[in-house]
Scaffold this motif. Structure first.
Motif, PDB file in Angstrom:
ATOM      1  N   VAL A   1      -0.669 -20.356  -4.124  1.00  0.00           N
ATOM      2  CA  VAL A   1      -0.621 -20.079  -2.527  1.00  0.00           C
ATOM      3  C   VAL A   1      -0.823 -18.753  -1.771  1.00  0.00           C
ATOM      4  CG1 VAL A   1       0.553 -20.667  -0.097  1.00  0.00           C
ATOM      5  CG2 VAL A   1       0.190 -22.723  -1.825  1.00  0.00           C
ATOM      6  N   GLU A   2      -2.091 -18.887  -1.273  1.00  0.00           N
ATOM      7  CA  GLU A   2      -2.499 -17.412  -0.784  1.00  0.00           C
ATOM      8  C   GLU A   2      -2.007 -17.531   0.753  1.00  0.00           C
ATOM      9  OE1 GLU A   2      -6.764 -16.671  -0.140  1.00  0.00           O
ATOM     10  OE2 GLU A   2      -6.537 -15.640  -1.601  1.00  0.00           O
ATOM     11  N   PHE A   3      -1.129 -16.542   1.728  1.00  0.00           N
ATOM     12  CA  PHE A   3      -0.468 -15.982   2.537  1.00  0.00           C
ATOM     13  C   PHE A   3      -0.864 -14.951   3.315  1.00  0.00           C
ATOM     14  CE2 PHE A   3       3.289 -14.021   1.621  1.00  0.00           C
ATOM     15  CZ  PHE A   3       2.986 -14.159   0.443  1.00  0.00           C
ATOM     16  N   VAL A   4      -0.252 -14.684   4.329  1.00  0.00           N
ATOM     17  CA  VAL A   4      -0.695 -13.652   5.563  1.00  0.00           C
ATOM     18  C   VAL A   4       0.821 -12.756   5.269  1.00  0.00           C
ATOM     19  CG1 VAL A   4      -2.015 -12.095   7.153  1.00  0.00           C
ATOM     20  CG2 VAL A   4      -3.393 -14.012   6.111  1.00  0.00           C
ATOM     21  N   GLN A   5       0.729 -11.603   5.519  1.00  0.00           N
ATOM     22  CA  GLN A   5       2.302 -10.953   5.137  1.00  0.00           C
ATOM     23  C   GLN A   5       1.723  -9.782   5.726  1.00  0.00           C
ATOM     24  OE1 GLN A   5       4.472 -10.421   1.730  1.00  0.00           O
ATOM     25  NE2 GLN A   5       5.504  -8.523   2.585  1.00  0.00           N
ATOM     26  N   VAL A   6       2.355  -8.990   7.210  1.00  0.00           N
ATOM     27  CA  VAL A   6       1.719  -8.067   7.351  1.00  0.00           C
ATOM     28  C   VAL A   6       3.266  -7.013   6.453  1.00  0.00           C
ATOM     29  CG1 VAL A   6       2.583  -6.722   9.560  1.00  0.00           C
ATOM     30  CG2 VAL A   6       1.452  -8.964  10.040  1.00  0.00           C
ATOM     31  N   LEU A   7       2.951  -5.854   6.630  1.00  0.00           N
ATOM     32  CA  LEU A   7       3.266  -4.753   6.094  1.00  0.00           C
ATOM     33  C   LEU A   7       3.835  -4.182   7.194  1.00  0.00           C
ATOM     34  CD1 LEU A   7       1.347  -3.738   2.878  1.00  0.00           C
ATOM     35  CD2 LEU A   7       3.482  -4.768   3.128  1.00  0.00           C
ATOM     36  N   GLN A   8       4.830  -3.681   6.508  1.00  0.00           N
ATOM     37  CA  GLN A   8       5.365  -2.766   7.791  1.00  0.00           C
ATOM     38  C   GLN A   8       5.444  -1.672   7.302  1.00  0.00           C
ATOM     39  OE1 GLN A   8       6.327  -3.078  10.418  1.00  0.00           O
ATOM     40  NE2 GLN A   8       6.229  -5.374  11.411  1.00  0.00           N
ATOM     41  N   ILE A   9       5.277  -0.164   7.455  1.00  0.00           N
ATOM     42  CA  ILE A   9       5.619   0.710   6.434  1.00  0.00           C
ATOM     43  C   ILE A   9       6.163   1.771   7.569  1.00  0.00           C
ATOM     44  CG2 ILE A   9       4.472   2.681   5.042  1.00  0.00           C
ATOM     45  CD1 ILE A   9       2.648   0.347   4.557  1.00  0.00           C
ATOM     46  N   SER A  10       6.816   2.405   7.367  1.00  0.00           N
ATOM     47  CA  SER A  10       7.512   3.571   8.006  1.00  0.00           C
ATOM     48  C   SER A  10       7.360   4.862   7.252  1.00  0.00           C
ATOM     49  CB  SER A  10       8.985   3.955   8.154  1.00  0.00           C
ATOM     50  OG  SER A  10       9.791   3.791   7.013  1.00  0.00           O
ATOM     51  N   VAL A  11       6.675   5.841   7.818  1.00  0.00           N
ATOM     52  CA  VAL A  11       6.116   6.749   7.619  1.00  0.00           C
ATOM     53  C   VAL A  11       7.242   7.936   7.618  1.00  0.00           C
ATOM     54  CG1 VAL A  11       3.968   7.946   7.565  1.00  0.00           C
ATOM     55  CG2 VAL A  11       3.806   6.251   8.076  1.00  0.00           C
ATOM     56  N   ASN A  12       6.823   8.743   6.274  1.00  0.00           N
ATOM     57  CA  ASN A  12       7.875  10.330   6.049  1.00  0.00           C
ATOM     58  C   ASN A  12       6.704  10.659   4.810  1.00  0.00           C
ATOM     59  OD1 ASN A  12      10.103  12.269   6.544  1.00  0.00           O
ATOM     60  ND2 ASN A  12      11.377  10.609   6.256  1.00  0.00           N
ATOM     61  N   GLU A  13       6.904  11.786   5.332  1.00  0.00           N
ATOM     62  CA  GLU A  13       5.097  12.282   4.156  1.00  0.00           C
ATOM     63  C   GLU A  13       5.989  13.636   4.166  1.00  0.00           C
ATOM     64  OE1 GLU A  13       4.498  11.288   0.893  1.00  0.00           O
ATOM     65  OE2 GLU A  13       5.291   9.278   1.501  1.00  0.00           O
TER      66      GLU A  13
END
Ligand SMILES: [Zn+2]
Ligand SMILES: [Zn+2]
Length: 159
Positions: A57-69
């Motif tokens: 099934v297709e679904f939408v997910q919100v990617l939460q990314i913490s940035v430390n680069e």
């Protein structure tokens, strides 16, 4: 640029991440210039379309990314060139002409965070092994009218 700078993001997702975004990339990143590199800290958020690896099934997910680069003040070129550059230097280039360009940073972080086996929900029941219907609403009814081979053998028995 020098010192410290806060960048707010609200852009369409750049191509090359392998996923389709259904909204804008939002985020807040603070860049701190130190020596030869720039550290980027903050967060990103982007809603992406995924296909459940169990029930398809297709679904939408919100990617939460913490940035430390750690980033390099180098020109952002083609994505292919940057992957090679990153392998060597370990730093993502964030310069476009004279200004910072975080598209490559966003692209690499999103590509890294996309789940390799996405699930529409943690306890997704997957598909019926008999008929392929999703099992999300309980046991599949397809087996009910199936004739058990033992019964059909009995039925054929001539008494
Ligand atoms: Zn699923
Ligand atoms: Zn079934």
């Amino acid at each position: 640029m020098g010192g410290r700078r806060r960048v707010e993001l609200r852009d369409p997702l750049c191509p090359g991440t392998g996923v389709e975004a259904v909204g804008l990339v939002e985020g807040e990143i603070e860049l701190t210039h130190g020596g030869s590199s720039v550290s980027a800290r903050g967060w990103l958020r982007v809603p992406i379309r995924l296909e459940c690896s169990r029930c398809l099934v297709e679904f939408v997910q919100v990617l939460q990314i913490s940035v430390n680069e750690e980033c390099a003040l180098e020109q952002v070129d083609t994505p292919e060139a940057q992957l090679i550059a990153r392998g060597k230097e370990g730093q993502i280039p964030i310069l476009n002409e004279e200004d910072v360009d975080l598209s490559e940073l966003v692209r690499q972080l999103v590509a890294m965070e996309v789940p390799s086996r996405p699930l529409c929900r943690d306890d997704c029941a997957g598909l019926c092994p008999r008929c392929g219907r999703p099992l999300s609403s309980g046991p599949c009814p397809c087996g009910e009218d199936e004739i058990d081979p033992r019964w059909s053998a009995l039925r054929d028995l001539k008494l």
